[in-house]
Motif scaffolding. Sequence first.
Motif, short mmCIF file in Angstrom:
data_model
loop_
_atom_site.label_atom_id
_atom_site.label_comp_id
_atom_site.label_asym_id
_atom_site.label_seq_id
_atom_site.Cartn_x
_atom_site.Cartn_y
_atom_site.Cartn_z
N PHE A 1 0.83 -1.20 0.00
CA PHE A 1 0.00 0.00 0.00
C PHE A 1 0.87 1.26 0.00
O PHE A 1 0.56 2.24 -0.69
N GLU A 2 1.96 1.23 0.75
CA GLU A 2 2.87 2.37 0.77
C GLU A 2 3.44 2.62 -0.63
O GLU A 2 3.63 3.77 -1.04
N GLU A 3 3.71 1.54 -1.36
CA GLU A 3 4.17 1.68 -2.74
C GLU A 3 3.11 2.35 -3.61
O GLU A 3 3.41 3.23 -4.42
N PHE A 4 1.86 1.95 -3.43
CA PHE A 4 0.76 2.55 -4.19
C PHE A 4 0.70 4.06 -3.97
O PHE A 4 0.60 4.84 -4.93
N VAL A 5 0.78 4.49 -2.72
CA VAL A 5 0.73 5.92 -2.42
C VAL A 5 1.89 6.65 -3.08
O VAL A 5 1.73 7.73 -3.66
N ARG A 6 3.09 6.05 -3.05
CA ARG A 6 4.26 6.67 -3.69
C ARG A 6 4.07 6.80 -5.19
O ARG A 6 4.38 7.84 -5.79
N VAL A 7 3.56 5.75 -5.83
CA VAL A 7 3.37 5.79 -7.28
C VAL A 7 2.32 6.83 -7.66
O VAL A 7 2.45 7.55 -8.66
N VAL A 8 1.26 6.91 -6.87
CA VAL A 8 0.23 7.94 -7.12
C VAL A 8 0.86 9.32 -7.08
O VAL A 8 0.65 10.15 -7.99
N MET A 9 1.64 9.60 -6.05
CA MET A 9 2.26 10.92 -5.92
C MET A 9 3.26 11.19 -7.05
O MET A 9 3.32 12.30 -7.59
N ASP A 10 4.03 10.18 -7.41
CA ASP A 10 5.01 10.34 -8.50
C ASP A 10 4.30 10.63 -9.83
O ASP A 10 4.73 11.50 -10.60
N THR A 11 3.22 9.88 -10.09
CA THR A 11 2.47 10.09 -11.32
C THR A 11 1.86 11.48 -11.36
O THR A 11 1.89 12.18 -12.37
#
Length: 271
Positions: A163-173
Amino acid sequence: MSHERDYVLGTHDEEVDRLGLQHRVWRPRASAAWRKAGFTVGQTLLDLGCGPGYASVDLAEIVGPEGRIIAIDRSRRFLDVLEATRRQRGLDQITTLELDLDLANLPEAGADGAWSRWVFSFVKHPRALLERVAGSLKPRGVLAMHEYFAYATWEILPKATEFEEFVRVVMDTWRDEGGEADIGLDLPIWLGELGFEIRSLESIIEIVRPTDFVWQWPKAFVEVGLKRLVDLGRMTQQRATEILTAFQSREASPHALMITPAVLEIIAVLR
């Protein structure tokens, strides 16, 4: 017919439905902000980045037939949804404008107020937009805003690295598309520079359980957002499935909690 301008989150049917759920969850918070802003009968209000118009409809009921809501969005798809609702409900006080908030001048409406929720975090030139909003308000016009200021507070407990990865990818995108997830850190400063007086600042962050209605807002974003990240090529389908499975396993835990992304509520008056 104008060319549809897509969003990083999309304008498809699932996103229209998700935005409806999101507005229902956030309606009490929005209504409280509108009361603080003094929005009332007969006023002219701007709904900036109105999307499918869920807030526009609520605002139209506040200003009544004597008032006016100018609902602005760059998505023809979203505005068509709002137009259909407007006709169905006989809300003639709503006017829709298809404008790119990063490019177009705003109407010189002499508006009594303006509302935005998670708009300035998506545009490429937020300070310039803020300046144009000031130009559309009359003196003592009120701007009410909800914007993220610490998106990475979004956590699920028990913790899941997926889930932490998901949040990071959302912010990066988000940032790769020219937006800023934590724009709320800049807005109060810019508002002061542009002649606004801050009436109130409030942080909004909640810790909720799966049985709470608020849980449904981020949950829907996970489900729709993962599909969108796959469509954008930011994540493989296999990884998206793994992240969704991890989220669902935490959601099923008897000890599950979620900390929501931190939002800043700003009520500011143009001097």
